[in-house]
Scaffold this active site. Sequence first.
Site, short mmCIF file in Angstrom:
data_model
loop_
_atom_site.label_atom_id
_atom_site.label_comp_id
_atom_site.label_asym_id
_atom_site.label_seq_id
_atom_site.Cartn_x
_atom_site.Cartn_y
_atom_site.Cartn_z
N LYS A 1 1.28 -1.41 0.17
CA LYS A 1 0.01 0.15 -0.24
C LYS A 1 1.05 1.17 -0.14
O LYS A 1 0.62 2.32 -0.59
CB LYS A 1 -0.77 0.02 1.16
N LYS B 1 5.80 8.34 13.05
CA LYS B 1 6.44 8.15 12.30
C LYS B 1 7.91 8.82 11.79
O LYS B 1 7.79 9.72 11.36
CB LYS B 1 6.73 6.45 10.96
N LYS C 1 12.90 8.79 7.07
CA LYS C 1 13.66 9.85 5.75
C LYS C 1 12.72 10.61 4.44
O LYS C 1 13.08 11.38 4.54
CB LYS C 1 14.47 8.73 4.76
#
Length: 360
Positions: free
Chosen positions: A118, A201, A204
């Site tokens: 996903k 979360k 990067k």
Amino acid sequence: MQKIILTGDRPTGKLHIGHYAGSLKNRVELQDSGNFDEIYIEIADAQALTDNADNPEKIRQNVIEVVLDYLACGIDPKKTSIFIQSAVPELCELTFYYLNLVTVSRLERNPTIKDEIKLRGFKTSIPAGFLAYPVSQAADITAFKATLVPVGEDQLPMLEQTKEIVRSFNNIYGKTLVEPEILLPKNKLCSRLPGLDGNAKMSKSLGNCIYLSDSEEEVKKKIMSMYTDPTHLKIEDPGHTENNPVFIYLEAFSNASHFAKYWPEFQNLDELKKAYEKGGIGDMKVKKFLNNVMEETLKPIRERRKYWENHIKEVYQILKDGTEKARQKAIETTKEVKAAMGINYFENDSWIKEQENKFN
Ligand code: TRP
């Protein structure tokens, strides 16, 4: 039975304080506990390529960054073998045999894979290697006869699939492989640090990380502009510590001695939290404290990283030696696997003797 640890990371970028709190710190503790016979850390470049086939340069450049981060955190090459996955071709060999023990529908049911599909927007164009990487991960783990795999919660489905493969293999071909146990992070909070921007979360791609390689100035700048409690407008306002990344980082990194040294008004985080919730504590002050706490953690890491950055030839040798040791172990296990399957034609003369008897 021997106690063997195997874990790993994909070399897709430098490691951040989330990696440190969630796994690296724990790996160093396990390493230094003296409780293990062998410890391996894999730089999973081949796995990283399963969704970066078009960008191998990214992987190639990040291998060294990840090793430097390991060494900076205190991974000791005398105790832990750090190795590169693609340099142990036996892992591919094992993967190919294990693939026959897994169905496509089972691969499609892996919850972590589903999430990643996903997230990466693969829709119906899922690379076959990507769908199958849990099987390759089973090869990573079983090649070393790992008994313990310290990883984050998102890796639970991988360990489940590994166990299924081990059981299936041992059932069909006789007991050969070792069933591993997972070791999840002790502290739930540390297992996934939120980002600087309050996002659940640290990643990067979101640009919300503090990297282990960030300079003192960069860390300070990042902390001072962190997201906090948006309802805490005036210093006197009552503040919220829940879902407040500043307090979550403090939870993960601060201890009583930090308070004694930098904020003696409070003995511990609970006291500070109470005062902040009541009102009267400014965010800048809390951030300055957090910066002091982070500096205590990050300074020695940064200095060790600098040392190794200036000794790249030694780092290369560490990787080469670690990979050589890992390879020997994987060769041994692969021999046992092929013997169990009866496809070890040239290992000894038992196969050809059988064939002779058949015809004479
Ligand atoms: N899948 C792991 C991750 O994304 C990396 C990994 C590859 C790994 N092989 C492994 C972890 C074997 C533990 C054991 O973080």
